[in-house]
Design a protein around this motif. Structure first.
Motif, mmCIF file in Angstrom:
data_model
loop_
_atom_site.group_PDB
_atom_site.id
_atom_site.type_symbol
_atom_site.label_atom_id
_atom_site.label_comp_id
_atom_site.label_asym_id
_atom_site.label_seq_id
_atom_site.Cartn_x
_atom_site.Cartn_y
_atom_site.Cartn_z
ATOM 1 N N UNK A 151 14.924 5.643 -7.472
ATOM 2 C CA UNK A 151 13.960 6.574 -6.891
ATOM 3 C C UNK A 151 12.751 5.944 -6.250
ATOM 4 N N UNK A 152 12.606 4.622 -6.328
ATOM 5 C CA UNK A 152 11.390 3.992 -5.789
ATOM 6 C C UNK A 152 11.291 4.103 -4.273
ATOM 7 N N UNK A 153 12.429 4.132 -3.564
ATOM 8 C CA UNK A 153 12.366 4.223 -2.099
ATOM 9 C C UNK A 153 11.809 5.568 -1.656
ATOM 10 N N UNK A 154 12.043 6.620 -2.432
ATOM 11 C CA UNK A 154 11.474 7.928 -2.102
ATOM 12 C C UNK A 154 9.953 7.892 -2.232
ATOM 13 N N UNK A 155 9.460 7.225 -3.274
ATOM 14 C CA UNK A 155 8.012 7.116 -3.470
ATOM 15 C C UNK A 155 7.381 6.293 -2.354
ATOM 16 N N UNK A 156 8.059 5.207 -1.943
ATOM 17 C CA UNK A 156 7.529 4.361 -0.876
ATOM 18 C C UNK A 156 7.407 5.097 0.449
ATOM 19 N N UNK A 157 8.260 6.103 0.673
ATOM 20 C CA UNK A 157 8.230 6.839 1.934
ATOM 21 C C UNK A 157 7.226 7.978 1.942
ATOM 22 N N UNK A 158 6.574 8.219 0.797
ATOM 23 C CA UNK A 158 5.516 9.214 0.769
ATOM 24 C C UNK A 158 4.288 8.679 1.507
ATOM 25 N N UNK A 159 3.409 9.574 1.978
ATOM 26 C CA UNK A 159 2.179 9.108 2.634
ATOM 27 C C UNK A 159 1.385 8.186 1.733
ATOM 28 N N UNK A 160 0.802 7.157 2.333
ATOM 29 C CA UNK A 160 0.078 6.165 1.536
ATOM 30 C C UNK A 160 -1.158 6.752 0.866
ATOM 31 N N UNK A 161 -1.747 7.834 1.451
ATOM 32 C CA UNK A 161 -2.919 8.424 0.807
ATOM 33 C C UNK A 161 -2.538 9.190 -0.458
ATOM 34 N N UNK A 162 -1.234 9.425 -0.682
ATOM 35 C CA UNK A 162 -0.769 10.061 -1.918
ATOM 36 C C UNK A 162 -0.429 9.010 -2.963
ATOM 37 N N UNK A 163 0.326 7.985 -2.543
ATOM 38 C CA UNK A 163 0.796 6.973 -3.498
ATOM 39 C C UNK A 163 -0.227 5.877 -3.766
ATOM 40 N N UNK A 164 -1.156 5.670 -2.817
ATOM 41 C CA UNK A 164 -2.104 4.577 -2.960
ATOM 42 C C UNK A 164 -1.496 3.222 -2.647
ATOM 43 N N UNK A 165 -0.227 3.219 -2.164
ATOM 44 C CA UNK A 165 0.454 1.968 -1.830
ATOM 45 C C UNK A 165 0.462 1.782 -0.319
ATOM 46 N N UNK A 166 0.307 0.559 0.121
ATOM 47 C CA UNK A 166 0.358 0.250 1.546
ATOM 48 C C UNK A 166 1.378 -0.858 1.805
ATOM 49 N N UNK A 167 2.377 -0.954 0.917
ATOM 50 C CA UNK A 167 3.403 -1.978 1.064
ATOM 51 C C UNK A 167 4.490 -1.508 2.021
ATOM 52 N N UNK A 168 5.332 -2.446 2.416
ATOM 53 C CA UNK A 168 6.479 -2.100 3.245
ATOM 54 C C UNK A 168 7.437 -1.221 2.440
ATOM 55 N N UNK A 169 8.008 -0.270 3.111
ATOM 56 C CA UNK A 169 9.007 0.583 2.474
ATOM 57 C C UNK A 169 10.343 -0.146 2.426
ATOM 58 N N UNK A 170 11.269 0.410 1.675
ATOM 59 C CA UNK A 170 12.614 -0.157 1.598
ATOM 60 C C UNK A 170 13.277 -0.167 2.976
ATOM 61 N N UNK A 171 13.064 0.895 3.775
ATOM 62 C CA UNK A 171 13.634 0.960 5.127
ATOM 63 C C UNK A 171 13.068 -0.143 6.012
ATOM 64 N N UNK A 172 11.766 -0.426 5.889
ATOM 65 C CA UNK A 172 11.148 -1.493 6.683
ATOM 66 C C UNK A 172 11.697 -2.867 6.277
ATOM 67 N N UNK A 173 11.931 -3.055 4.983
ATOM 68 C CA UNK A 173 12.485 -4.328 4.517
ATOM 69 C C UNK A 173 13.902 -4.523 5.044
#
Length: 457
Positions: A328-350
């Protein structure tokens, strides 16, 4: 409202699969049988809906074009694949597995959609609703979203400079698009934030509602199409403007007969404007070199038939052999960064970087994403949940089909969001649905409130 389709077109896509299979293995035989079974249940589904265009049919067509054909092409010729981690028999086995799992997810979606159809028909009995008269609020919201979109890209620091260089011939539209895409990949949701959310999600929806509201005022419709097209193509991005034009065509082709009753000159003028806009869209994406037409054609064909399958097969090469399931981590990575607080590359970008060696966002089916997160169970989970969502959208539209906003949302869902579900993550389209539904709710709330105030006065 005429949305009927010719019967023979249902099995037209199935015929494409048969000559594509090389030596038929067990996995390939199961894949073919599942595609044939999917076509059979699609036929039963359409027969029950009187052969109308709906979200299930659009999903079927989109999946076959964007996912299934590419997956089966790789069974014949894996040389299309780049930067593979496996080779020989190992690669062939992975390709067989990928194609089989895609067909499993495809069948699970079509079959569950057919099952949910019976529940939908039961719920619709005697439950039609009275549409909300939102005539006055649609133009206001449309003009607000248009104003914000125009001001947003006019205030971009490099917009005027890029535009002048484009018209002077020193810079290509393709180069500008690539530059803005790379900038957006490191920013928050929709690149530059709320302005792009309004421009690329709410503006196409509100403009479509405005056009439906004013369907008999041809000059106003043509002016709206032209202005919105210019705004959507302002940063040389192809998809938003292209899907907007398709939405307009889809509405007048299947949901409105007024154009058929118009004088021939008016119809020709309407189609001429659409042709000019489509030609402009093509021109803005081309380079200045003599190879630009060939490059554009190659990119288009690659994007349609190969790109999603390319990245999808790569996922099957690394999971679980090299990387564990994402849980489920890829779903969290694709959420807006202002929600997750993460600014890392998503699984799709990797995945895109591993394949192409540069920044970007990989396009792979939501089925591949489900597999990457939860294995085979993720495929069944995502397809059943998605078919349930599609069934609810159909149910909601049938209850409120005479409502301008609901009709606009339904067309927006069919043309913009169904292909997005097929080609990418579940997260992006779901966020878009939430945004549009919140907008519809607020518009209806304002309408009802003002109506109540007027009644009291």
């Amino acid at each position: 409202m005429t949305r009927s389709i010719p019967l023979f077109s249902i099995f037209l896509f199935v015929a494409l699969f048969i000559p594509l299979f090389p030596s038929i293995s067990i996995d390939q035989t199961l894949t073919l049988l599942l595609y044939l079974a999917s076509a059979g249940f699609l036929y039963l589904h359409l027969k029950k809906t009187n052969f109308l265009f709906d979200s299930v049919l659009i999903f079927y067509i989109s999946f076959v074009i964007f996912i299934a054909i590419g997956a089966i092409i790789f069974l014949n010729d894996s040389s299309f694949l780049i930067n593979t981690l496996s080779s020989g028999d190992d690669l062939n086995n992975i390709l067989d597995k990928y194609s089989l799992y895609m067909s499993i997810g495809f069948f699970a979606f079509i079959f569950s959609s057919f099952v949910f159809l019976f529940f939908r028909d039961y719920l619709l009995l005697n439950k039609k609703t009275i549409p909300i008269n939102s005539r006055f609020i649609i133009p206001i919201v449309f003009l607000i979203s248009l104003f914000i979109s125009v001001i947003g890209f006019l205030l971009e620091p490099n917009y005027v400079s890029n535009l002048s260089q484009f018209f002077s011939g020193s810079l290509d539209g393709r180069d500008i698009r690539m530059a803005t895409t790379l900038e957006d990949s490191s920013s928050s949701y929709a690149g530059k934030g709320i302005v792009n959310v309004i421009k690329y999600q709410l503006l196409p929806f509100t403009s479509l509602a405005f056009i439906i509201l004013n369907k008999n005022r041809r000059f106003l419709i043509l002016s709206t199409i032209l202005v919105v097209f210019i705004v959507l193509i302002g940063e040389f991005r192809r998809a938003p403007a292209l899907f907007f034009l398709i939405s307009i065509f889809f509405y007048f082709l299947f949901f409105d007969n007024s154009l058929k009753k118009s004088p021939s000159v008016m119809k020709l003028f309407f189609y001429f404007i659409i042709f000019i806009l489509a030609y402009t869209l093509l021109s803005l994406t081309l380079g200045r070199s003599s190879e630009s037409i060939f490059l554009f054609t190659y990119e288009l064909l690659y994007r349609i038939f190969i790109s999603s399958a390319q990245t999808g097969t790569y996922i099957f090469q690394i999971i679980p052999a090299i990387m564990p399931e994402l849980n489920g981590s890829s779903y969290i990575q694709n959420l807006p960064s202002f929600i997750t607080g993460m600014d890392d590359w998503s699984f799709a970008a990797e995945i895109f970087y591993y394949i192409h060696g540069r920044q970007g966002g990989a396009s792979f089916s939501f089925i591949s994403e489900g597999y990457a997160n939860f294995g085979i169970y993720g495929i069944f989970l995502t397809t059943i949940l998605l078919s349930l969502l599609f069934s609810y959208v159909e149910y909601n539209f049938q209850k409120r089909s005479s409502d301008y906003l609901e009709l606009a949302f339904y067309i927006f869902f069919l043309i913009n969001l169904v292909p997005a579900f097929v080609m990418g993550s579940l997260v992006g389209p779901m966020i878009n649905i939430i945004l549009v539904r919140i907008t519809i709710f607020l518009m209806n709330l304002v309408t009802i409130s003002l109506f109540s105030v007027n009644r009291k006065n």
